[in-house]
Write a protein that holds these residues in place. Structure first.
Motif, PDB file in Angstrom:
ATOM      1  N   ASN A  83      39.466  47.434  36.179  1.00 21.30           N
ATOM      2  CA  ASN A  83      40.052  46.114  35.923  1.00 21.30           C
ATOM      3  C   ASN A  83      39.823  45.661  34.499  1.00 21.30           C
ATOM      4  O   ASN A  83      40.556  44.847  33.961  1.00 21.30           O
ATOM      5  CB  ASN A  83      39.462  45.059  36.859  1.00 21.30           C
ATOM      6  CG  ASN A  83      39.716  45.385  38.313  1.00 21.30           C
ATOM      7  OD1 ASN A  83      40.693  46.047  38.636  1.00 21.30           O
ATOM      8  ND2 ASN A  83      38.832  44.926  39.181  1.00 21.30           N
ATOM      9  N   HIS A  84      38.740  46.139  33.908  1.00 22.69           N
ATOM     10  CA  HIS A  84      38.369  45.605  32.593  1.00 22.69           C
ATOM     11  C   HIS A  84      38.173  46.664  31.523  1.00 22.69           C
ATOM     12  O   HIS A  84      37.855  46.327  30.383  1.00 22.69           O
ATOM     13  CB  HIS A  84      37.098  44.755  32.731  1.00 22.69           C
ATOM     14  CG  HIS A  84      37.319  43.588  33.634  1.00 22.69           C
ATOM     15  ND1 HIS A  84      37.017  43.615  34.965  1.00 22.69           N
ATOM     16  CD2 HIS A  84      37.880  42.390  33.390  1.00 22.69           C
ATOM     17  CE1 HIS A  84      37.376  42.462  35.515  1.00 22.69           C
ATOM     18  NE2 HIS A  84      37.891  41.702  34.585  1.00 22.69           N
ATOM     19  N   CYS A 122      34.901  50.248  34.752  1.00 19.50           N
ATOM     20  CA  CYS A 122      35.636  49.320  35.611  1.00 19.50           C
ATOM     21  C   CYS A 122      37.117  49.368  35.250  1.00 19.50           C
ATOM     22  O   CYS A 122      37.489  49.083  34.122  1.00 19.50           O
ATOM     23  CB  CYS A 122      35.124  47.895  35.450  1.00 19.50           C
ATOM     24  SG  CYS A 122      36.175  46.721  36.327  1.00 19.50           S
ATOM     25  N   GLY A 176      33.146  41.108  34.077  1.00 16.29           N
ATOM     26  CA  GLY A 176      34.545  40.709  34.184  1.00 16.29           C
ATOM     27  C   GLY A 176      34.910  40.297  35.600  1.00 16.29           C
ATOM     28  O   GLY A 176      35.637  39.348  35.819  1.00 16.29           O
ATOM     29  N   ASP A 177      34.404  41.000  36.576  1.00 14.26           N
ATOM     30  CA  ASP A 177      34.674  40.695  37.983  1.00 14.26           C
ATOM     31  C   ASP A 177      33.634  39.761  38.566  1.00 14.26           C
ATOM     32  O   ASP A 177      33.801  39.276  39.670  1.00 14.26           O
ATOM     33  CB  ASP A 177      34.655  41.983  38.826  1.00 14.26           C
ATOM     34  CG  ASP A 177      35.759  42.934  38.436  1.00 14.26           C
ATOM     35  OD1 ASP A 177      36.904  42.666  38.813  1.00 14.26           O
ATOM     36  OD2 ASP A 177      35.471  43.936  37.754  1.00 14.26           O
ATOM     37  N   CYS A 220      29.818  44.269  37.085  1.00 15.26           N
ATOM     38  CA  CYS A 220      30.838  44.072  36.044  1.00 15.26           C
ATOM     39  C   CYS A 220      30.956  42.589  35.796  1.00 15.26           C
ATOM     40  O   CYS A 220      31.279  41.837  36.721  1.00 15.26           O
ATOM     41  CB  CYS A 220      32.187  44.657  36.444  1.00 15.26           C
ATOM     42  SG  CYS A 220      33.464  44.208  35.233  1.00 15.26           S
TER      43      CYS A 220
HETATM   44 ZN   LIG Z   1      35.490  44.674  35.988  1.00 15.24          ZN
END
Ligand SMILES: [Zn+2]
Length: 485
Positions: free
Chosen positions: A145-146, A143, A126-127, A124
């Protein structure tokens, strides 16, 4: 061993600071200040994490030179720390030449255990993190989180043999050589470790991630951003040769958010073991801060810049809210309404009022002279225990218990009645007890509300109290609903 080393994690500078960063700064700062109260020599380090594709892409998107972009955002974090009265004495940037040189040296040291392999799996952006098949399956390919599907990537990278370390890390946690707080997180890490670890990829092709530290001796790869960022905790001390490193490592406390718990509870310890270094003594993992009962997120458009809060309420009230009204051991929530309540009811009515009415009475009945007063003999063990168990919220509860009971003491002893009876001796006794107890409150607040503590001590430590003092906390008008949106 008088040295004390505490770190916060280093924020990733692809965006502006949010209240989660404020929370972490304030938590770490309070512990650093507490250690100084115990006469420790403290190194308190924070900084910014500045490499990786996410930052590279963000700068491109804004049409900025990458270095200009990271300079700018890194500065915002420095400013945030300053505006929250954070007492860090180190600020490391992973683009610092010193960090880069030491990371390369460490890579060379460790590289005998690295191997080249093909990474086929999930990532990911984003991470900036890799995910295993089973993790991706659990999250249905998206994901959380995103809110974005995981990318399948296939590339030739260097690998770190993480799998070799699962048992040793597990054992260090069980033996309390490496303590993880709170208990729920400790258990989560143990259960993750007991499943066994997979080796991890620790580099990316330079074509895909050009903004990073080049792998020594291989111009086709850059070092995986997490791998080098984690090393900041030792490069900032000058690992391997600097005396700071020799004196201050291992860290006493590392403060991190739950989203990066695994990096700090598992990957970093494995890297340290590979280098033959001791593990940090304590890893304290805090939760997330929501806003108005909802998750905070850019996509939700409800992000609050901490400077908005500081401007409205002041630094110490901001610290106060995050320390006491965000649970130290789970997630919490911020809203301007809740902040108003805490500010008016607790800071203005309870603490501010206690100080104000005591000053007025000491001036009126003792001509402002309290002289030398012995410290009170309150039991502060629960306060200390709470801090040492990373329950800063409970430590402040303890202080405010005392504030409340002192207000009650005034209401019950009624000094104005004693004055009418002309019992000067009793009156002095009551007011001296009040003054010394308030000084103790100030002392206990030092790690948390340093400016407020200083103001209170300034008032009561003088031989003659100032005839008039400003209110510590001016009451504020209630916020309009949904100001945060
Ligand atoms: Zn993510």
């Amino acid at each position: 061993m008088n040295q004390f080393y505490i770190t916060s994690s280093i924020p990733y500078v692809n965006g502006e600071p949010h209240i989660g960063h404020a929370l972490e700064f304030i938590l770490a700062d309070s512990m650093a200040r507490y250690a100084r109260e115990l006469n420790k020599q403290v190194i308190f380090s924070t900084g910014t994490d500045e490499h990786g594709s996410k930052i590279f892409n963000k700068a491109k998107e804004l049409n900025l030179d990458v270095l200009d972009f990271v300079n700018q955002t890194s500065n915002q974090f420095k400013e945030l720390a300053k505006s929250l009265n954070i007492s860090n004495n180190r600020f490391i940037r992973t683009t610092d030449q010193n960090h880069i040189d030491r990371v390369k040296l460490i890579w060379q040291k460790m590289s005998k255990d690295f191997y080249k392999g093909k990474y086929i799996g999930w990532y990911c952006d984003g991470d900036e993190a890799y995910f295993t098949d089973s993790e991706v399956r659990k999250m249905n390919g998206i994901c959380p989180n995103h809110n974005k599907p995981f990318q399948k990537i296939e590339e030739n990278n260097y690998f770190f043999p993480l799998s070799k370390y699962s048992e040793r890390i597990y054992q260090a946690i069980v033996d309390n050589k490496f303590k993880i707080y709170p208990a729920g997180k400790r258990n989560e890490m143990l259960s993750f470790l007991s499943d066994g670890l997979e080796d991890i990829s620790i580099s990316r092709p330079i074509k895909k991630v050009p903004w990073g530290i080049e792998v020594p001796g291989d111009r086709t790869q850059t070092i995986y951003v997490w791998f080098e960022a984690l090393l900041n905790y030792i490069t900032v001390l000058g690992y391997p040769e600097h005396s700071d490193f020799k004196q201050y490592w291992p860290a006493n406390i590392q403060v991190v958010g739950k989203d990066v718990a695994r990096f700090h509870a598992i990957i970093f310890p494995a890297m340290l073991m590979n280098l033959g270094l001791e593990l940090p003594q304590n890893l304290y993992i805090h939760g997330f801060v929501g806003i108005n009962g909802k998750k905070m997120g850019k996509s939700l458009g409800n992000s609050i810049n901490p400077s908005q809060i500081i401007q409205k309420y002041g630094v110490d009230p901001t610290r106060y809210y995050f320390l006491r009204h965000i649970s130290s051991s789970s997630d919490g929530d911020f809203s301007f309404e809740a902040m108003d309540e805490a500010y008016n009811n607790e800071l203005a009515n309870e603490l501010g009022n206690l100080v104000q009415r005591s000053v007025v009475m000491i001036n009126k009945y003792l001509n402002g002279e309290i002289g030398d007063i012995p410290p009170p003999e309150h039991d502060i063990i629960p306060y200390k225990r709470a801090i040492e168990a990373f329950h800063l919220d409970q430590a402040i509860d303890e202080v405010f218990k005392q504030v409340r009971s002192l207000n009650q003491y005034i209401d019950e002893t009624k000094p104005w009645e004693i004055a009418k009876q002309n019992d000067q001796e009793h009156l002095r006794e009551v007011l001296e007890y009040l003054a010394s107890s308030i000084l103790e409150v100030a002392f206990l607040l030092r790690p948390f509300l340093p400016e407020t503590a200083k103001k209170i001590e300034g008032i009561f430590k003088s031989n003659k109290l100032p005839s008039k003092v400003d209110l510590l906390f001016l009451k504020i008008e209630k916020s309009k609903k949904n100001e945060a949106n």
